[in-house]
Design an enzyme around this catalytic site. Sequence first.
Site, PDB file in Angstrom:
ATOM      1  N   GLY A 184      49.509  28.049 -13.785  1.00  0.00           N
ATOM      2  CA  GLY A 184      50.416  27.175 -14.511  1.00  0.00           C
ATOM      3  C   GLY A 184      50.697  25.868 -13.800  1.00  0.00           C
ATOM      4  O   GLY A 184      51.003  25.864 -12.627  1.00  0.00           O
ATOM      5  N   SER A 185      50.579  24.752 -14.493  1.00  0.00           N
ATOM      6  CA  SER A 185      50.696  23.471 -13.818  1.00  0.00           C
ATOM      7  C   SER A 185      50.581  22.327 -14.819  1.00  0.00           C
ATOM      8  O   SER A 185      50.761  22.513 -16.009  1.00  0.00           O
ATOM      9  CB  SER A 185      49.594  23.348 -12.763  1.00  0.00           C
ATOM     10  OG  SER A 185      48.365  23.752 -13.327  1.00  0.00           O
TER      11      SER A 185
END
Length: 220
Positions: A184-185
């Site tokens: 996630g980013s």
Amino acid sequence: MFTHYGTKTIINSILFSIVLIIIGYIISYQPLRYLLIMLAVLFILFTLYFFRDPDRQSPTEKNIIVSPADGKVLCIKKVKDDLFLNEECYQLSIFMSPLNVHVNRIPISGEVKYLNYVKGKYLVASHDKASLENERNYIGIVNDKYGKVLFSQVAGTIARRIVCNLKLDEKVTIGDRFGMIKFGSRVDVYVPLKWQPKVKEGDDVVAGVTKLFEVLKNDN
């Protein structure tokens, strides 16, 4: 089918899941046994799903910039970049959820002329300040015909590992794999104002495939 960037994590996840399953079979209390086995199976399935790396065909046009990441367009706005472009530009931000493919791809062919890793915080990746305050890795590419393009891999609250295997002066091709951000980013893309956005806020984009920007062929 799976990215080599996740080989160690996949192996460790398999070993951890095997340990959980063995413990589950040793435990005599059946509800706990089934719970441990179910958790082990779900854990390895999620890990394999996260590190998937499907083959893709990038567009062949020369006057475009494709998405470096899978995800959703958070914003498109004008900012001033003093790192590489040194001019007013568009910033397009893409949020990558844990369910997206996380392998990053080159947005435009050219030569890598700028690499800059910056330590920082781990704010929620969708936060406006994440682009300037979170841990991030900047990559600048110079295209012979269309000039400079800058993009950055930005870590988030869960994502604590940025992977980038590029080197200065390396020649790259649109759609090439170059790294990933684990769990996630976001990815930010910065381009001069001569580039015209081809997506809008809220659009879903696909790394190496979706056209983010286009420049008129007579506007070189």
